[in-house]
Design a protein around this motif. Structure first.
Motif, mmCIF file in Angstrom:
data_model
loop_
_atom_site.group_PDB
_atom_site.id
_atom_site.type_symbol
_atom_site.label_atom_id
_atom_site.label_comp_id
_atom_site.label_asym_id
_atom_site.label_seq_id
_atom_site.Cartn_x
_atom_site.Cartn_y
_atom_site.Cartn_z
ATOM 1 N N PHE A 194 42.793 -7.840 38.109
ATOM 2 C CA PHE A 194 43.713 -8.784 37.478
ATOM 3 C C PHE A 194 44.920 -8.111 36.831
ATOM 4 O O PHE A 194 45.925 -8.750 36.560
ATOM 5 N N ASN A 195 44.844 -6.815 36.574
ATOM 6 C CA ASN A 195 45.944 -6.079 35.955
ATOM 7 C C ASN A 195 46.897 -5.486 36.997
ATOM 8 O O ASN A 195 47.818 -4.781 36.650
ATOM 9 N N HIS A 196 46.678 -5.761 38.260
ATOM 10 C CA HIS A 196 47.494 -5.187 39.335
ATOM 11 C C HIS A 196 48.230 -6.279 40.095
ATOM 12 O O HIS A 196 47.721 -7.380 40.249
ATOM 13 N N PHE A 197 49.409 -5.944 40.592
ATOM 14 C CA PHE A 197 50.164 -6.894 41.408
ATOM 15 C C PHE A 197 51.010 -6.135 42.421
ATOM 16 O O PHE A 197 51.315 -4.958 42.231
ATOM 17 N N ALA A 198 51.328 -6.815 43.510
ATOM 18 C CA ALA A 198 52.198 -6.234 44.528
ATOM 19 C C ALA A 198 53.603 -6.170 43.935
ATOM 20 O O ALA A 198 54.199 -7.193 43.602
ATOM 21 N N GLN A 199 54.107 -4.950 43.792
ATOM 22 C CA GLN A 199 55.396 -4.751 43.134
ATOM 23 C C GLN A 199 56.285 -3.908 44.029
ATOM 24 O O GLN A 199 55.860 -2.854 44.530
ATOM 25 N N ASP A 200 57.503 -4.371 44.230
ATOM 26 C CA ASP A 200 58.459 -3.601 45.010
ATOM 27 C C ASP A 200 58.478 -2.162 44.483
ATOM 28 O O ASP A 200 58.603 -1.941 43.274
ATOM 29 N N ALA A 201 58.327 -1.195 45.369
ATOM 30 C CA ALA A 201 58.206 0.209 44.957
ATOM 31 C C ALA A 201 59.414 0.682 44.155
ATOM 32 O O ALA A 201 59.265 1.405 43.165
ATOM 33 N N LYS A 202 60.615 0.275 44.562
ATOM 34 C CA LYS A 202 61.813 0.705 43.828
ATOM 35 C C LYS A 202 61.864 0.090 42.437
ATOM 36 O O LYS A 202 62.331 0.725 41.498
ATOM 37 N N VAL A 203 61.386 -1.123 42.296
ATOM 38 C CA VAL A 203 61.334 -1.770 40.980
ATOM 39 C C VAL A 203 60.267 -1.085 40.121
ATOM 40 O O VAL A 203 60.497 -0.781 38.957
ATOM 41 N N ASN A 204 59.098 -0.840 40.717
ATOM 42 C CA ASN A 204 58.003 -0.177 40.007
ATOM 43 C C ASN A 204 58.429 1.186 39.479
ATOM 44 O O ASN A 204 58.130 1.541 38.330
ATOM 45 N N LYS B 98 44.577 8.330 25.817
ATOM 46 C CA LYS B 98 44.344 9.779 25.746
ATOM 47 C C LYS B 98 44.106 10.334 27.138
ATOM 48 O O LYS B 98 44.543 11.421 27.479
ATOM 49 N N LYS B 99 43.404 9.547 27.970
ATOM 50 C CA LYS B 99 43.118 9.948 29.335
ATOM 51 C C LYS B 99 43.279 8.710 30.227
ATOM 52 O O LYS B 99 42.336 7.937 30.388
ATOM 53 N N PRO B 100 44.493 8.510 30.780
ATOM 54 C CA PRO B 100 44.721 7.327 31.611
ATOM 55 C C PRO B 100 43.769 7.253 32.798
ATOM 56 O O PRO B 100 43.422 8.273 33.396
ATOM 57 N N SER B 101 43.333 6.060 33.113
ATOM 58 C CA SER B 101 42.416 5.837 34.227
ATOM 59 C C SER B 101 43.024 4.809 35.172
ATOM 60 O O SER B 101 43.598 3.817 34.726
ATOM 61 N N ARG B 102 42.882 5.048 36.478
ATOM 62 C CA ARG B 102 43.441 4.159 37.494
ATOM 63 C C ARG B 102 42.360 3.710 38.464
ATOM 64 O O ARG B 102 41.359 4.380 38.631
ATOM 65 N N SER B 103 42.636 2.601 39.129
ATOM 66 C CA SER B 103 41.793 2.151 40.232
ATOM 67 C C SER B 103 42.663 2.124 41.478
ATOM 68 O O SER B 103 43.434 1.183 41.690
ATOM 69 N N ARG B 104 42.586 3.160 42.267
ATOM 70 C CA ARG B 104 43.389 3.233 43.497
ATOM 71 C C ARG B 104 43.055 2.079 44.434
ATOM 72 O O ARG B 104 43.921 1.558 45.121
ATOM 73 N N SER B 105 41.795 1.648 44.463
ATOM 74 C CA SER B 105 41.424 0.541 45.358
ATOM 75 C C SER B 105 42.043 -0.773 44.877
ATOM 76 O O SER B 105 42.531 -1.565 45.694
ATOM 77 N N ALA B 106 42.058 -1.032 43.566
ATOM 78 C CA ALA B 106 42.697 -2.251 43.049
ATOM 79 C C ALA B 106 44.197 -2.209 43.312
ATOM 80 O O ALA B 106 44.800 -3.221 43.670
ATOM 81 N N GLN B 107 44.800 -1.044 43.178
ATOM 82 C CA GLN B 107 46.227 -0.910 43.459
ATOM 83 C C GLN B 107 46.506 -1.186 44.938
ATOM 84 O O GLN B 107 47.478 -1.854 45.274
ATOM 85 N N ALA B 108 45.662 -0.689 45.809
ATOM 86 C CA ALA B 108 45.860 -0.848 47.253
ATOM 87 C C ALA B 108 45.696 -2.306 47.696
ATOM 88 O O ALA B 108 46.324 -2.731 48.666
ATOM 89 N N ARG B 109 44.864 -3.061 46.999
ATOM 90 C CA ARG B 109 44.605 -4.459 47.369
ATOM 91 C C ARG B 109 45.551 -5.447 46.690
ATOM 92 O O ARG B 109 45.565 -6.632 47.037
#
Length: 126
Positions: A50-60, A12-23
């Motif tokens: 644990f739900n984040h991974f380095a992903q090629d931007a074009k693939v993402n 209903k209200k997506p939540s993100r962790s910008r710091s986890a994404q950056a790391r």
């Protein structure tokens, strides 16, 4: 992350962790990577590292998003969906080289291998 699975559910209200994404990906992260999610925020994916991974931007922003869009459309149409995602790592890398995904929408099974590289083709089976 060895694998993640579950029922497709929309937040209903997506939540993100910008710091986890950056790391995501640590020292193996490339300048062309995004901090991708195995289970996106729109599907109630956890904000934990644990739900984040380095992903090629074009693939993402391309094939992985297209797969997630397929799940979201099905859910909006009232269909049930399940998924299983298994990343493949080479050696000690913290960046997966390939993402294997299996999902079912209203009992129709799909599978796809998504290379974590721009320009490499996905292998989809439906």
């Amino acid at each position: 992350m060895r694998e993640v699975s579950g029922e497709v559910d929309m937040a209903k209200k997506p939540s993100r962790s910008r710091s986890a994404q950056a790391r995501a990906g640590g020292a193996d992260r490339r300048p062309t990577d995004d901090g991708g999610h195995y289970v996106g925020a729109r599907f109630n994916g956890p904000t934990d590292a644990f739900n984040h991974f380095a992903q090629d931007a074009k693939v993402n922003r391309g094939r992985y998003r297209a797969m997630e869009d397929q799940w979201a459309r099905a859910k909006a149409e009232g269909k049930r969906g399940w998924f299983r995602i298994v990343p493949v790592y080479e050696g000690e890398s913290q960046r997966p080289s390939l993402i294997n995904a299996w999902f079912t929408i209203n009992d129709r099974e799909h599978s796809i291998q998504i290379p974590n590289e721009s320009g490499k083709k996905s292998d989809a089976k439906q």
